[in-house]
Design an enzyme around this catalytic site. Structure first.
Site, PDB file in Angstrom:
ATOM      1  N   ARG A  48      -4.012   5.780  14.155  1.00 26.09           N
ATOM      2  CA  ARG A  48      -2.843   6.452  13.599  1.00 26.09           C
ATOM      3  C   ARG A  48      -2.735   7.867  14.156  1.00 26.09           C
ATOM      4  O   ARG A  48      -3.710   8.607  14.147  1.00 26.09           O
ATOM      5  CB  ARG A  48      -2.904   6.495  12.072  1.00 26.09           C
ATOM      6  CG  ARG A  48      -2.814   5.112  11.449  1.00 26.09           C
ATOM      7  CD  ARG A  48      -2.892   5.162   9.947  1.00 26.09           C
ATOM      8  NE  ARG A  48      -2.989   3.808   9.410  1.00 26.09           N
ATOM      9  CZ  ARG A  48      -3.271   3.522   8.154  1.00 26.09           C
ATOM     10  NH1 ARG A  48      -3.483   4.503   7.294  1.00 26.09           N
ATOM     11  NH2 ARG A  48      -3.348   2.282   7.745  1.00 26.09           N
ATOM     12  N   SER A 149       0.988   2.426   7.647  1.00 24.37           N
ATOM     13  CA  SER A 149       0.819   2.093   6.235  1.00 24.37           C
ATOM     14  C   SER A 149       1.659   2.977   5.321  1.00 24.37           C
ATOM     15  O   SER A 149       2.876   2.987   5.411  1.00 24.37           O
ATOM     16  CB  SER A 149      -0.665   2.151   5.858  1.00 24.37           C
ATOM     17  OG  SER A 149      -0.868   1.670   4.542  1.00 24.37           O
ATOM     18  N   HIS A 150       1.010   3.747   4.470  1.00 28.54           N
ATOM     19  CA  HIS A 150       1.685   4.533   3.437  1.00 28.54           C
ATOM     20  C   HIS A 150       2.078   5.919   3.934  1.00 28.54           C
ATOM     21  O   HIS A 150       2.559   6.735   3.147  1.00 28.54           O
ATOM     22  CB  HIS A 150       0.754   4.681   2.236  1.00 28.54           C
ATOM     23  CG  HIS A 150      -0.590   5.221   2.599  1.00 28.54           C
ATOM     24  ND1 HIS A 150      -1.488   4.488   3.355  1.00 28.54           N
ATOM     25  CD2 HIS A 150      -1.197   6.400   2.350  1.00 28.54           C
ATOM     26  CE1 HIS A 150      -2.583   5.218   3.541  1.00 28.54           C
ATOM     27  NE2 HIS A 150      -2.425   6.377   2.952  1.00 28.54           N
ATOM     28  N   ASP A 314       4.225  -0.167  -0.611  1.00 27.48           N
ATOM     29  CA  ASP A 314       4.172   0.935   0.360  1.00 27.48           C
ATOM     30  C   ASP A 314       4.822   0.558   1.676  1.00 27.48           C
ATOM     31  O   ASP A 314       5.493  -0.459   1.790  1.00 27.48           O
ATOM     32  CB  ASP A 314       2.717   1.370   0.570  1.00 27.48           C
ATOM     33  CG  ASP A 314       1.910   0.357   1.366  1.00 27.48           C
ATOM     34  OD1 ASP A 314       2.179  -0.856   1.217  1.00 27.48           O
ATOM     35  OD2 ASP A 314       1.014   0.758   2.123  1.00 27.48           O
ATOM     36  N   ASP A 316       3.880  -0.690   4.629  1.00 31.23           N
ATOM     37  CA  ASP A 316       3.673  -1.989   5.271  1.00 31.23           C
ATOM     38  C   ASP A 316       3.453  -3.127   4.275  1.00 31.23           C
ATOM     39  O   ASP A 316       3.112  -4.234   4.672  1.00 31.23           O
ATOM     40  CB  ASP A 316       2.513  -1.922   6.256  1.00 31.23           C
ATOM     41  CG  ASP A 316       1.174  -1.636   5.597  1.00 31.23           C
ATOM     42  OD1 ASP A 316       1.148  -1.001   4.528  1.00 31.23           O
ATOM     43  OD2 ASP A 316       0.130  -2.047   6.153  1.00 31.23           O
ATOM     44  N   ASP A 318       1.191  -3.619   1.785  1.00 30.71           N
ATOM     45  CA  ASP A 318      -0.121  -4.089   1.328  1.00 30.71           C
ATOM     46  C   ASP A 318      -0.616  -3.364   0.070  1.00 30.71           C
ATOM     47  O   ASP A 318      -1.621  -3.765  -0.510  1.00 30.71           O
ATOM     48  CB  ASP A 318      -1.169  -4.023   2.440  1.00 30.71           C
ATOM     49  CG  ASP A 318      -1.442  -2.620   2.964  1.00 30.71           C
ATOM     50  OD1 ASP A 318      -0.785  -1.661   2.510  1.00 30.71           O
ATOM     51  OD2 ASP A 318      -2.321  -2.479   3.845  1.00 30.71           O
ATOM     52  N   ARG A 319       0.080  -2.311  -0.359  1.00 33.98           N
ATOM     53  CA  ARG A 319      -0.323  -1.597  -1.568  1.00 33.98           C
ATOM     54  C   ARG A 319       0.691  -1.833  -2.685  1.00 33.98           C
ATOM     55  O   ARG A 319       1.805  -2.282  -2.442  1.00 33.98           O
ATOM     56  CB  ARG A 319      -0.454  -0.095  -1.299  1.00 33.98           C
ATOM     57  CG  ARG A 319      -1.521   0.220  -0.280  1.00 33.98           C
ATOM     58  CD  ARG A 319      -1.632   1.702  -0.010  1.00 33.98           C
ATOM     59  NE  ARG A 319      -2.546   1.938   1.096  1.00 33.98           N
ATOM     60  CZ  ARG A 319      -3.475   2.880   1.128  1.00 33.98           C
ATOM     61  NH1 ARG A 319      -3.626   3.685   0.101  1.00 33.98           N
ATOM     62  NH2 ARG A 319      -4.261   3.011   2.173  1.00 33.98           N
ATOM     63  N   THR A 382     -15.123   1.601   1.469  1.00 32.04           N
ATOM     64  CA  THR A 382     -13.668   1.572   1.582  1.00 32.04           C
ATOM     65  C   THR A 382     -13.279   0.942   2.918  1.00 32.04           C
ATOM     66  O   THR A 382     -13.843   1.254   3.959  1.00 32.04           O
ATOM     67  CB  THR A 382     -13.109   2.999   1.481  1.00 32.04           C
ATOM     68  OG1 THR A 382     -13.405   3.508   0.175  1.00 32.04           O
ATOM     69  CG2 THR A 382     -11.612   3.017   1.690  1.00 32.04           C
ATOM     70  N   GLU A 401      -9.148  -2.069  -4.339  1.00 31.55           N
ATOM     71  CA  GLU A 401      -9.513  -0.692  -4.057  1.00 31.55           C
ATOM     72  C   GLU A 401      -8.694   0.228  -4.953  1.00 31.55           C
ATOM     73  O   GLU A 401      -7.532  -0.068  -5.258  1.00 31.55           O
ATOM     74  CB  GLU A 401      -9.233  -0.336  -2.587  1.00 31.55           C
ATOM     75  CG  GLU A 401     -10.058  -1.124  -1.596  1.00 31.55           C
ATOM     76  CD  GLU A 401      -9.772  -0.740  -0.155  1.00 31.55           C
ATOM     77  OE1 GLU A 401     -10.671  -0.893   0.680  1.00 31.55           O
ATOM     78  OE2 GLU A 401      -8.634  -0.291   0.140  1.00 31.55           O
ATOM     79  N   SER A 403      -7.266   2.765  -4.184  1.00 37.65           N
ATOM     80  CA  SER A 403      -6.161   3.326  -3.407  1.00 37.65           C
ATOM     81  C   SER A 403      -4.950   2.390  -3.412  1.00 37.65           C
ATOM     82  O   SER A 403      -4.262   2.253  -2.408  1.00 37.65           O
ATOM     83  CB  SER A 403      -6.608   3.635  -1.977  1.00 37.65           C
ATOM     84  OG  SER A 403      -7.183   2.491  -1.380  1.00 37.65           O
ATOM     85  N   LYS A 414      -5.109  -6.747   1.769  1.00 40.03           N
ATOM     86  CA  LYS A 414      -4.552  -6.451   0.456  1.00 40.03           C
ATOM     87  C   LYS A 414      -3.071  -6.803   0.478  1.00 40.03           C
ATOM     88  O   LYS A 414      -2.465  -6.857   1.546  1.00 40.03           O
ATOM     89  CB  LYS A 414      -4.798  -5.002   0.057  1.00 40.03           C
ATOM     90  CG  LYS A 414      -4.470  -3.933   1.086  1.00 40.03           C
ATOM     91  CD  LYS A 414      -4.912  -2.578   0.561  1.00 40.03           C
ATOM     92  CE  LYS A 414      -4.679  -1.477   1.603  1.00 40.03           C
ATOM     93  NZ  LYS A 414      -5.828  -1.306   2.513  1.00 40.03           N
TER      94      LYS A 414
END
Length: 591
Positions: A48, A149-150, A314, A316, A318-319, A382, A401, A403, A414
């Site tokens: 990233r 991601s987020h 989020d 992508d 996954d959260r 993690t 997790e 997060s 996730k």
């Protein structure tokens, strides 16, 4: 064919030679000279950086070619790879680069989501389904996920890339370490001289023996979810006139999934989906579903006569964040409550749960469920990849997790929408006998009943984003020095130390060791303070401080977590000297 304003690939102007061309069937392979870039080491979930870093000449192409140089050829030559992402800025250009390098390296077929869209859990689902479908002669052995991601998107913000392996899981360190090594010595990139592929329409494009298939990004994932959950049960909840639901897609990838799943399949009203169109810059928002960045949703859920159930996902997909009316469910509690209710409410688990696991900083709530249900339990570092080995070996069913990541072994990532459907299943199951006009069992009822049974793990996380790396590293060095001198029985105010360490994990499946995973103070009453530097940002260092205290007394369960945890929070800031090392007066985000 789609056109783009700039090409991310061209021969380096400082290269010592011109591009050479190798003939192949119906297209040529151009060998593009290049030079290494520093800093292409992947973090806990891919590489990233800021968009402008990836837009440098050959920057992305170097990493993609280094990946092909790192994989065994049988993992991709004449095979299928999946490609998708969260719709953020630069994904469309990046997808064309990845397709051309894949073709030149001998990949037979790329399966790409329409418009380059595939959520992270959907990529894992597609890899797993297509691996089964093509396992004899045309295996799907992995996939690329274009996402940070987020983290925010747009020309001035973040972009990321990661590779998921043959079970749909994030690539193991044995692969990512090789990729990094190859980025340090890369000298040329293999590039197919094919035009850009139109990704806007579902269909097949062929270049000789190389095939690009643009697929519906929702279909395979939806099919999997229908095999996991009782959609009729959930539909019975969403169709009730006395139940209101809202889902905030945060202008991120789940906007492409929310309407087909929640509205068209499960019968929710179209108005229940907010911010439901994926945008390249996420509508100028920060697509992280927490109490700070999903403030619009929080305001709705805590407003007068708010909906019964609220959720967000989020960038992508996954959260997840789960809310009841004026009630926030911590991710640590969420995974524990899903595990405690899964056997009854979710058909996928009716034959039993193999095991439970959480990341080390996540609260001990899940431990208590595993103990009561007499299930195997694992505490891992993690990073979702640590759950994958346990799942592949049949040791793990449900994990999470703190997060805001929750999931199961239906895939190897996730899964935000899975968590929302799991909670809907629990609420629907608890209300299946509730008649119209009777009081519904609410999200807060389910959580408080859980606390009454298992006790409450008060939990909070303080994030200090984009700290100067030097100060953050000095703070961690100070903490490591402190734990080296600590002894059982040392007093920290009213707390007595049981042990302090820098968390290390030995994988029970392959024996690999992950060390220095977080500085960990555990006290005799079960309270914990944990300090970690996060690997998910694109600039500077993010310091995460985790504070946890177990409370068995039900009369104290309604306390605000920040009040209940204040003595521990003060202790954490004192022993770490965080303000002295970073200059930060307060955290960026509190969850």
């Amino acid at each position: 064919m789609s056109s783009h304003s700039h090409s991310p690939i061209k021969a380096s102007s400082s290269s010592p030679s011109t591009s050479s061309i190798l003939e192949s069937q119906n297209f040529s392979i151009k060998m593009v000279p290049t030079k290494p870039y520093d800093g292409q080491k992947t973090g806990t979930s891919g590489l990233r950086k800021k968009v402008k870093v990836f837009m440098q000449e050959n920057y992305l192409a170097n990493w993609i070619q280094a990946l092909f140089n790192s994989l065994p050829t049988e993992d991709y030559v004449n095979g299928v790879l999946v490609l998708g992402g969260d719709g953020r800025y630069f994904n469309k250009e990046a997808a064309q680069t990845i397709i051309k390098i894949a073709a030149a390296n001998g990949v037979a077929k790329i399966l790409v989501g329409q418009d380059g869209i595939l959520s992270t859990p959907a990529v894992s689902a597609v890899i797993r389904k297509r691996k089964a479908s093509f396992c004899i002669s045309f295996p799907a052995n992995g996939g690329f996920i274009m996402s940070a991601s987020h983290n925010p998107g747009g020309p001035d913000y973040d972009w990321g890339i990661k590779f998921n392996y043959s079970s749909g899981q994030p690539a193991p360190e044995s692969i990512t370490d090789k990729i990094y090594g190859n980025t340090l010595s890369i000298s040329e990139i293999k590039m197919a001289t094919i035009p850009d592929v139109d990704l806007s329409c579902v269909g097949v494009t062929k270049f000789g023996n190389f095939v690009v298939e643009v697929v519906d990004p929702v279909a395979d994932y939806m099919e999997l979810l229908e095999s996991v959950f009782d959609f009729q049960l959930i539909r019975s909840l969403l169709s009730r006139s006395d139940f209101r639901f809202t889902f905030d897609a945060m202008h991120a990838v789940t906007g492409a999934y929310a309407k087909p799943i929640f509205v068209e399949k499960l019968g929710a009203s179209p108005e229940s989906i907010t911010n439901g169109v994926p945008l390249e810059d996420f509508g100028h928002g920060h697509p992280d579903p927490n109490l700070t960045y999903a403030k619009d949703l929080v305001d709705i859920m805590y407003g007068e006569n708010g909906p019964d159930f609220g959720a967000a996902s989020d960038g992508d997909g996954d959260r997840n964040m789960i809310l009841g009316r004026s009630f926030f469910v911590t991710p640590s509690d969420s995974v524990a409550i899903i595990a405690a209710n899964a056997l009854e409410a979710i058909p996928y688990f009716r034959d039993g749960i193999k095991g439970l696991a959480r990341s080390m900083p996540t609260s001990g709530a899940l431990d208590r469920v595993a103990e009561k249900l007499k299930l195997p339990f694992f505490e891992v570092p993690t990073g979702w990849k640590f759950f994958g080995n346990l799942m592949d070996s049949g040791k793990l069913s449900i994990c999470g997790e703190e997060s805001f990541g929750t999931g199961s072994d239906h895939i190897r990532e996730k899964d935000g929408i899975w968590a929302v459907l799991a909670w809907m299943s629990i609420i629907a199951y608890r209300n299946k006998e509730t008649k119209s006009g009777e009081r519904l069992v609410s999200v807060s009822d389910v959580v408080k009943e859980y606390w009454a049974t298992y006790g409450r793990n008060f939990f909070s996380r303080y994030d200090y984003e984009e700290c100067e790396s030097e100060g953050a590293n000095k703070m961690v060095d100070h903490l490591r020095d402190l734990i080296s001198k600590s002894r059982e029985g040392d007093r920290y105010g009213e707390y007595v130390l049981r042990f302090a360490d820098d968390f290390s994990y030995t994988d029970p499946v392959d024996g690999s060791v992950a060390s220095k995973q977080g500085v960990h103070f555990v006290f005799t009453d079960g309270s914990r303070i944990i300090f970690r530097l996060s690997g998910t940002g694109s600039a500077g260092a993010t310091i995460r401080v985790y504070i946890e205290q177990f409370e068995p007394d039900a009369s104290k369960h309604d306390l605000d977590a920040q009040i209940a945890l204040k003595p521990l929070i003060d202790l954490a800031l004192s022993i770490s000297k965080l303000k002295d090392f970073t200059g930060r007066e307060k955290p960026t985000v509190i969850t």
